[in-house]
Scaffold this active site. Structure first.
Site, PDB file in Angstrom:
ATOM      1  N   GLY A  27      -9.361 139.544  82.584  1.00 56.15           N
ATOM      2  CA  GLY A  27      -8.086 140.046  83.079  1.00 56.15           C
ATOM      3  C   GLY A  27      -7.468 139.193  84.163  1.00 56.15           C
ATOM      4  O   GLY A  27      -8.111 138.321  84.755  1.00 56.15           O
ATOM      5  N   ASN A  28      -6.192 139.455  84.429  1.00 61.55           N
ATOM      6  CA  ASN A  28      -5.483 138.764  85.502  1.00 61.55           C
ATOM      7  C   ASN A  28      -4.245 139.549  85.900  1.00 61.55           C
ATOM      8  O   ASN A  28      -3.683 140.289  85.092  1.00 61.55           O
ATOM      9  CB  ASN A  28      -5.119 137.317  85.128  1.00 61.55           C
ATOM     10  N   THR A  70      -9.390 132.294  88.394  1.00 58.40           N
ATOM     11  CA  THR A  70     -10.304 132.364  87.271  1.00 58.40           C
ATOM     12  C   THR A  70     -11.728 132.590  87.771  1.00 58.40           C
ATOM     13  O   THR A  70     -12.036 132.353  88.944  1.00 58.40           O
ATOM     14  CB  THR A  70     -10.239 131.064  86.443  1.00 58.40           C
ATOM     15  N   GLU A  84      -4.845 131.706  82.010  1.00 55.80           N
ATOM     16  CA  GLU A  84      -3.767 132.347  81.262  1.00 55.80           C
ATOM     17  C   GLU A  84      -2.458 132.401  82.050  1.00 55.80           C
ATOM     18  O   GLU A  84      -1.595 133.225  81.773  1.00 55.80           O
ATOM     19  CB  GLU A  84      -4.204 133.744  80.828  1.00 55.80           C
ATOM     20  N   HIS A 144      -8.030 144.375  79.193  1.00 51.63           N
ATOM     21  CA  HIS A 144      -8.612 144.648  77.874  1.00 51.63           C
ATOM     22  C   HIS A 144      -9.057 146.110  77.790  1.00 51.63           C
ATOM     23  O   HIS A 144     -10.245 146.386  77.567  1.00 51.63           O
ATOM     24  CB  HIS A 144      -9.802 143.725  77.606  1.00 51.63           C
TER      25      HIS A 144
END
Length: 230
Positions: free
Chosen positions: A29-30, A45, A76, A97
């Site tokens: 995720g981010n 990251t 991403e 997610h």
């Protein structure tokens, strides 16, 4: 206007919420926030979203170049840059997610049936973008057709991205997507669905205009795309 320090604290707080809700695992995720002057504050990251500190966050410019921060930016970042570029009204993005919604994405199924009135009013359709390799320009390209008109997108075999004018609203949309996915899953298990009728949808869309103004989420239902998602 919130200060950079406030934005850092906010990303840390919602990162912990995303992790505690089970919307991400390990270092997945981010999250990001638009700071202005072409700068974006984003998660790094290789760091759990439940273990971040404000000093761990990274600042990049509008081309994704590292401006400040001791860690490396998420791979991403291109997805975030695309959304900010295409949606001037968006100031924050969450990518996660969540298990049920990601299960729909892995099954090649969108979440576009108007089953719940609150979802029609607060979010609209949740389309499914075709698969794009994470961390590459291919991923952003798969999202591009949907970004102008939708505030939440399922990503085939990957996850979900949501965005809004604040990080709180971007995160709340992620909760809504996962909650709706759970409801949709129950209807599939029961073997039947009872979507809202067109007249009922039109009334909800009028209510959405009243509550949220002229800027609305996607219309319902989503027109079927001729191209098959692979």
């Amino acid at each position: 206007m919130p200060t950079e320090r406030k934005h850092r604290e906010e990303i840390v707080r919602y990162g912990r919420m995303v992790h505690s809700r089970g919307f991400v695992a390990a270092m997945d995720g981010n999250l990001s926030v638009r700071l202005g002057n072409g700068r974006i504050l984003v998660t790094p990251t290789c760091l759990s979203k439940g273990a971040m500190r404000a000093s761990d966050l990274v600042i990049v410019d509008s081309d994704g170049r590292h401006v400040s921060g001791r860690r490396n930016v998420t791979s991403e970042i291109g997805m975030h840059l695309l959304i900010y570029r295409m949606r001037p009204d968006v100031n924050a993005i969450v990518h996660a997610h969540p298990p049920t919604a990601t299960g729909f994405a892995a099954a090649g199924m969108d979440l576009t049936e108007p089953l719940v009135c609150e979802v029609v009013v607060g979010l609209g359709c949740i389309p499914l973008a075709r698969y794009g390799t994470p961390g590459t320009s291919e991923l952003a390209q798969t999202l591009e057709p949907y970004v102008p008109d939708y505030d939440a997108i399922l990503m085939s075999n990957h996850g979900v991205v949501t965005y809004g004018d604040t990080l709180e609203r971007a995160y709340m949309k992620m909760e809504t997507v996962e909650h709706f996915a759970q409801i949709a899953l129950v209807t599939h298990l029961l073997g039947r669905q009872q979507p809202l009728k067109q007249g009922e949808i039109e009334k909800l869309l009028l209510a959405r205009t009243k509550y949220f103004g002229a800027k609305m989420a996607a219309t319902m239902p989503l027109p079927r795309m001729p191209e098959k998602v692979s």
